[in-house]
Motif scaffolding. Structure first.
Motif: not given
Length: 605
Positions: A46-47, A50-51, A76-77, A80, A83-84, A157, A295
């Motif tokens: 998800c990380g 989300g990028l 947000l970046i 992410c 999280a990544f 994902t 994406t």
């Protein structure tokens, strides 16, 4: 289960009905670890997913000259990225833990099965295959088990990203939502062929391992007859077959990899071409186009796990099938439930085999003569409760109690079987003789009865210590530094030290000279006085020291008596013991000649 908690107190009872069922059983027994890996995998993927949204929002904020939206996009970046990074670290940690714990469980199951079956294992499964299962196959099985959670996280994902992209920008999202399943499923038609090639590779690798194992085990003999080059040539040929099969398998997997590079590239071109047209017409914003493009680019990362899980399953399925085949082997069970007898109340009495009618009275030295050496080996194993699964004969009885109904450790406590080729593990002579025993027979007494005086002298001469203590001299693996007769006598001494209620010996003196054999026969007879001893042999020197001799012919007891009587009264027995030819049987030989030769050897010994 954490790695620090290994080994398992109890690895459980495996579902060995098939390879896939065994893999499913392994995964189900690691559900906690799989869920942890799935959770960290979702955070990681998800990380990654989300990028693109953060980048697209940042680009659109720059186009719209909005500093607030740019700051939010930057946050947000960063989120992410955290999280990544965190998800990737913990995913790797938990996935490796799943791999190691799965491999440890399989190895424990194999070790337990090996201990349960003992020498019967290699009669049902080739030794090389057992080695292949416990080494390379364990690695492949662990690979699939640890890859399942990462694949599940990647699949979830991909679905979430496709749904989110459809909601975020329907026109581009639909293109991606249609294209991604095509990417994931495009290689499915190729997987059966890739799996077959992987199976062939594993089969040939197993045969090569088996050949190498057999060659190493018999290297001493091969050198004696000059057969090293012959077997080396066979192994070269087997290894080349493995290489050819591996190249063939690799070609198929490279084709699958190429397809998974080509199709995403085509999807990316389609999204850029179609999205550029939409952006030119003002139907999507620049940031949305960047989001869709990014994406698709980053989706290639989780999609690679689809290929990995397919490859892992293709390689692990035959490995799991082989492991399941070994784990499905059981000790033969016959009528009646297995008892749970107390070791203090284990049976002690006559040993009787209903299949052949063989009776070994308690406390006596019984010799068994079989015309077929292979049949003698199978009968010796059956007397110890190690009957092969395919044998349908009833269980051997000890004092009226079926050995197959006894607990495994109880059966082995009661009856010890020493086969024709006993194994000497590496270590000192003290360690070799440090075995579970009654304590009634000392190491010195056992070595003396087995006539190991020259062995002790040779070990003392080879000792690296100043004391020259032969008991502290190291013996190499399988005793390869000793002669065949020396290994045989040390193995006999180890069996005598154990001092079981019933001792079964299969050709214990086949590698020694006649004079030493006569002394061993007398020593074993004296040391085992009052204990039940069964010796499979055709040597007159051993047979003459037996209290009773049983002649087994064509699977049944044909005669019972003492050696000298049977030598005169039974022509078939005499033919086996004296190696008479058919012409000699027709002419008739004087059994007294055999007895006189026997007495001369005993006197000289």
């Amino acid at each position: 289960m954490q790695i620090r908690d290994l080994p398992y107190p109890d690895p459980g009872v495996a579902d060995a009905r098939s390879g896939p069922r065994f893999l499913w059983w392994l995964g189900r027994n690691q559900l906690g670890g799989q869920l942890k890996s799935l959770a960290w995998g979702l955070l990681h993927f998800c990380g990654v997913a989300g990028l693109p949204l953060g980048v697209g929002q940042a680009v659109q904020a720059v186009v719209d000259r909005s500093g607030v939206r740019l700051a939010l996009a930057g946050a947000l970046i960063v989120l992410c990225g955290v999280a990544f990074t965190l998800g990737d670290t913990m995913l790797h940690r938990t996935a490796v833990a799943n791999w190691i714990t799965a491999a440890a469980r399989v190895q424990q199951l194999l070790a337990r099965k090996t201990a349960e079956l003992g020498s019967a294992l290699t009669r049902r499964v080739a030794a090389g295959e057992v080695v292949a299962v416990s080494t390379g196959d364990v690695e492949k099985i662990g690979w699939f088990v640890e890859g399942v959670s990462r694949f599940a996280a990647a699949a979830v994902t991909v679905v979430l990203v496709c749904v989110g992209l459809v909601l975020y920008e329907p026109e581009l999202g639909i293109v991606v939502a249609v294209g991604v399943p095509v990417l994931a499923l495009a290689v499915l038609p190729l997987l059966p062929r890739a799996t077959r090639r992987a199976d062939i590779q594993r089969e040939k690798a197993g045969k090569a391992t088996e050949l190498a194992s057999d060659t190493v085990a018999g290297l001493r003999v091969l050198r004696g007859i000059g057969g090293e080059e012959l077997f080396l040539g066979r192994y070269r040929q087997a290894s080349q077959e493995v290489r050819t099969a591996a190249v063939s398998s690799a070609r198929m997997w490279s084709l699958i990899s190429a397809i998974q590079v080509l199709l995403p590239g085509l999807l990316l071109i389609t999204v850029v071409w179609y999205g550029a047209g939409l952006a030119r017409d003002g139907r999507v914003e620049v940031g949305e186009l960047v989001t869709a493009f990014s994406t698709v680019t980053l989706l290639m990362y989780p999609l690679r796990h689809f290929e990995e899980i397919a490859m892992a399953y293709s390689f692990s399925r035959p490995s799991a099938t082989r492991a399941a085949r070994v784990l499905s082997l059981e000790r033969t069970a016959y009528e009646g439930d297995r008892g749970s007898l107390d070791h203090a109340a284990l049976p002690a009495g006559d040993l009787y085999d209903p299949a052949t009618g063989l009776l070994a009275p308690a406390g006596r030295f019984t010799a068994v003569v079989c015309g077929d050496p292979d049949a003698a080996g199978l009968l010796a194993e059956r007397l110890g409760g190690h009957a092969a699964e395919e044998e349908k004969s009833p269980s051997v009885l000890l004092d009226g109690v079926a050995l197959d109904d006894l607990p495994l450790d109880g059966a082995r406590t009661c009856v010890l079987v020493q086969d024709k080729d006993p194994v000497l593990l590496s270590g000192t002579l003290w360690e070799l003789l440090d075995v579970p025993a009654s304590g009634e027979v000392s190491a010195e007494e056992a070595l003396r009865a087995a006539q190991c005086g020259d062995v002790l002298a040779a070990l003392a001469q080879a000792s690296a210590e100043d004391s020259g203590d032969p008991m502290r001299t190291r013996i190499t693996e399988r005793g390869r530094s000793l002669s065949g007769g020396q290994r045989q006598r040390l193995a006999l001494a180890r069996s005598l030290v154990t001092d079981p209620e019933v001792l079964v010996l299969d050709e214990p003196t086949s590698a020694v000279d006649s004079h030493t054999e006569a002394r061993i026969a007398q020593g074993v007879s004296e040391l085992r006085a009052g204990r039940t001893t069964v010796v499979f042999a055709s040597s007159p020197l051993l047979l003459d020291h037996a209290d009773r001799v049983v002649f087994v012919h064509e699977g049944e007891v044909a005669a019972v008596g003492v050696h000298r009587e049977l030598l005169h009264s039974n022509a078939e027995y005499r033919a086996v013991v004296t190696r008479e030819t058919e012409e000699e049987q027709l002419v008739g030989i004087d059994a007294d000649d055999e007895l006189r030769a026997l007495e001369e050897i005993e006197e000289s010994a």
